[in-house]
Design a protein around this motif. Structure first.
Motif, PDB file in Angstrom:
ATOM      1  N   ARG A  96     -18.310  30.555 -38.991  1.00  0.00           N
ATOM      2  CA  ARG A  96     -16.893  30.896 -38.926  1.00  0.00           C
ATOM      3  C   ARG A  96     -16.696  32.399 -39.055  1.00  0.00           C
ATOM      4  O   ARG A  96     -17.499  33.101 -39.697  1.00  0.00           O
ATOM      5  N   PRO A  97     -15.626  32.929 -38.457  1.00  0.00           N
ATOM      6  CA  PRO A  97     -15.391  34.371 -38.506  1.00  0.00           C
ATOM      7  C   PRO A  97     -15.213  34.872 -39.937  1.00  0.00           C
ATOM      8  O   PRO A  97     -14.679  34.163 -40.799  1.00  0.00           O
ATOM      9  N   GLY A  98     -15.660  36.086 -40.187  1.00  0.00           N
ATOM     10  CA  GLY A  98     -15.475  36.697 -41.495  1.00  0.00           C
ATOM     11  C   GLY A  98     -14.062  37.206 -41.673  1.00  0.00           C
ATOM     12  O   GLY A  98     -13.276  37.288 -40.720  1.00  0.00           O
ATOM     13  N   TRP A  99     -13.730  37.546 -42.906  1.00  0.00           N
ATOM     14  CA  TRP A  99     -12.413  38.119 -43.199  1.00  0.00           C
ATOM     15  C   TRP A  99     -12.360  39.576 -42.757  1.00  0.00           C
ATOM     16  O   TRP A  99     -13.381  40.277 -42.742  1.00  0.00           O
ATOM     17  N   VAL A 100     -11.168  40.024 -42.423  1.00  0.00           N
ATOM     18  CA  VAL A 100     -10.928  41.439 -42.134  1.00  0.00           C
ATOM     19  C   VAL A 100      -9.781  41.894 -43.020  1.00  0.00           C
ATOM     20  O   VAL A 100      -8.854  41.124 -43.299  1.00  0.00           O
ATOM     21  N   PRO A 101      -9.815  43.143 -43.485  1.00  0.00           N
ATOM     22  CA  PRO A 101      -8.762  43.610 -44.398  1.00  0.00           C
ATOM     23  C   PRO A 101      -7.405  43.700 -43.706  1.00  0.00           C
ATOM     24  O   PRO A 101      -7.314  43.977 -42.511  1.00  0.00           O
ATOM     25  N   GLU A 102      -6.376  43.453 -44.491  1.00  0.00           N
ATOM     26  CA  GLU A 102      -5.002  43.568 -44.030  1.00  0.00           C
ATOM     27  C   GLU A 102      -4.344  44.774 -44.701  1.00  0.00           C
ATOM     28  O   GLU A 102      -4.917  45.385 -45.609  1.00  0.00           O
ATOM     29  N   VAL A 103      -3.148  45.095 -44.246  1.00  0.00           N
ATOM     30  CA  VAL A 103      -2.410  46.210 -44.841  1.00  0.00           C
ATOM     31  C   VAL A 103      -2.207  45.936 -46.331  1.00  0.00           C
ATOM     32  O   VAL A 103      -1.766  44.848 -46.720  1.00  0.00           O
ATOM     33  N   GLY A 104      -2.569  46.897 -47.146  1.00  0.00           N
ATOM     34  CA  GLY A 104      -2.438  46.749 -48.591  1.00  0.00           C
ATOM     35  C   GLY A 104      -3.713  46.350 -49.293  1.00  0.00           C
ATOM     36  O   GLY A 104      -3.793  46.438 -50.520  1.00  0.00           O
ATOM     37  N   ASP A 105      -4.722  45.887 -48.526  1.00  0.00           N
ATOM     38  CA  ASP A 105      -5.999  45.537 -49.138  1.00  0.00           C
ATOM     39  C   ASP A 105      -6.761  46.798 -49.530  1.00  0.00           C
ATOM     40  O   ASP A 105      -6.698  47.827 -48.844  1.00  0.00           O
ATOM     41  N   ASN A 106      -7.510  46.700 -50.607  1.00  0.00           N
ATOM     42  CA  ASN A 106      -8.373  47.787 -51.062  1.00  0.00           C
ATOM     43  C   ASN A 106      -9.785  47.231 -51.195  1.00  0.00           C
ATOM     44  O   ASN A 106     -10.202  46.810 -52.265  1.00  0.00           O
ATOM     45  N   TRP A 107     -10.493  47.193 -50.062  1.00  0.00           N
ATOM     46  CA  TRP A 107     -11.827  46.612 -50.018  1.00  0.00           C
ATOM     47  C   TRP A 107     -12.882  47.709 -49.860  1.00  0.00           C
ATOM     48  O   TRP A 107     -12.686  48.689 -49.146  1.00  0.00           O
ATOM     49  N   THR A 108     -14.007  47.476 -50.500  1.00  0.00           N
ATOM     50  CA  THR A 108     -15.198  48.292 -50.282  1.00  0.00           C
ATOM     51  C   THR A 108     -16.350  47.351 -49.979  1.00  0.00           C
ATOM     52  O   THR A 108     -16.613  46.425 -50.765  1.00  0.00           O
ATOM     53  N   GLU A 109     -17.024  47.553 -48.855  1.00  0.00           N
ATOM     54  CA  GLU A 109     -18.144  46.675 -48.498  1.00  0.00           C
ATOM     55  C   GLU A 109     -19.424  47.190 -49.120  1.00  0.00           C
ATOM     56  O   GLU A 109     -19.716  48.384 -49.089  1.00  0.00           O
ATOM     57  N   ILE A 110     -20.191  46.266 -49.689  1.00  0.00           N
ATOM     58  CA  ILE A 110     -21.511  46.595 -50.219  1.00  0.00           C
ATOM     59  C   ILE A 110     -22.506  45.642 -49.568  1.00  0.00           C
ATOM     60  O   ILE A 110     -22.157  44.555 -49.128  1.00  0.00           O
ATOM     61  N   SER A 111     -23.743  46.065 -49.500  1.00  0.00           N
ATOM     62  CA  SER A 111     -24.753  45.249 -48.834  1.00  0.00           C
ATOM     63  C   SER A 111     -25.519  44.359 -49.804  1.00  0.00           C
ATOM     64  O   SER A 111     -26.085  43.345 -49.392  1.00  0.00           O
TER      65      SER A 111
END
Length: 240
Positions: A96-111
């Motif tokens: 299934r597709p992964g999530w993508v950030p929306e307006v207002g999200d504060n995400w940092t991707e880590i491996s």
């Protein structure tokens, strides 16, 4: 034709519902002690490694494998794809597709889980929505309050100092998550990019509360066939 459905997710349950009455066997790895029953014949527990999986396919005359396991169950998927290729069996991964950030999200991707400690300050309250299987990888979060939510009661104490278990069985509504995060005074949320609507509620709650999110990147997909929708997976089954 006998199809093997590698299950364990909500999407796999929906696929199983659509396959009810067909010649299909579902397999659950047994990560959850009391899983929701599926409407098709189901086996529980691991196969016993590559040899055990190969023997199962042969003994049950499996003619195709549909993998609808968790997007982070990459070892299971890679093993299944490799053995199916060796036996000449059709194999498909539903991813299934992964999530993508929306307006207002504060995400940092880590491996890697271990990277969380480089970004989360000492003294913070950290909510882990990552499950218990990778919990030991957060052991370097010393000096933080770490809360790990899981479905089953723990079989032992928390594996490192400063942590605690929280029991809960999904699904959780946005209101549930808002109330929980507020009560626990959560400063950081750590999740895997599992995708799907049901578990997105914690991300909506984090956005509304202004909680920063560490998003653990997905494993790189292999070169085996995969589809991103249940309907595409069903089309593949019908074409077999």
């Amino acid at each position: 034709m006998t199809l093997l459905l590698l299950a364990g997710t909500g999407d796999a349950r929906r696929i199983a519902q659509r396959l009810a009455g067909a010649d299909v066997i579902a397999s659950l790895a047994g990560a959850t002690r009391d899983p929701v029953a599926l409407p098709i014949p189901t086996r529980l527990g691991g196969f016993g490694g590559e040899a055990g999986f190969r023997d199962f396919l042969t003994a049950h005359a499996i003619s195709a494998v549909l993998d609808a396991t968790h997007p982070y169950a990459h070892r299971i998927t890679a093993r299944s794809a490799r053995i199916c290729a060796a036996l000449g069996l059709p194999f498909l991964q539903y991813l299934r597709p992964g999530w993508v950030p929306e307006v207002g999200d504060n995400w940092t991707e880590i491996s890697r889980e271990e990277e969380a400690a480089t970004l989360i300050p000492t003294g913070a309250t950290v909510f882990l929505g990552t499950g218990r299987q990778t919990l030991d990888r957060f052991a370097n979060l010393t000096g933080r309050r770490v809360i790990c939510r899981q479905i089953d009661p723990p079989e032992g104490p928390f594996p490192f100092a400063g942590g605690e278990f929280l029991l809960g069985r999904p699904p959780f509504s946005v209101a549930d998550e808002l109330a929980l995060f507020d009560r626990l005074k959560v400063d950081w949320l750590v999740v895997k990019n599992a995708g799907g609507e049901a578990s997105h509620t914690k991300l909506t709650a984090a956005r509304q509360l202004g909680i920063p999110v560490l998003m653990i990147a997905r494993p790189t997909p292999g070169d085996w066939p995969h589809v991103a929708s249940i309907e595409s997976a069903m089309e593949w089954v019908r074409a077999l």
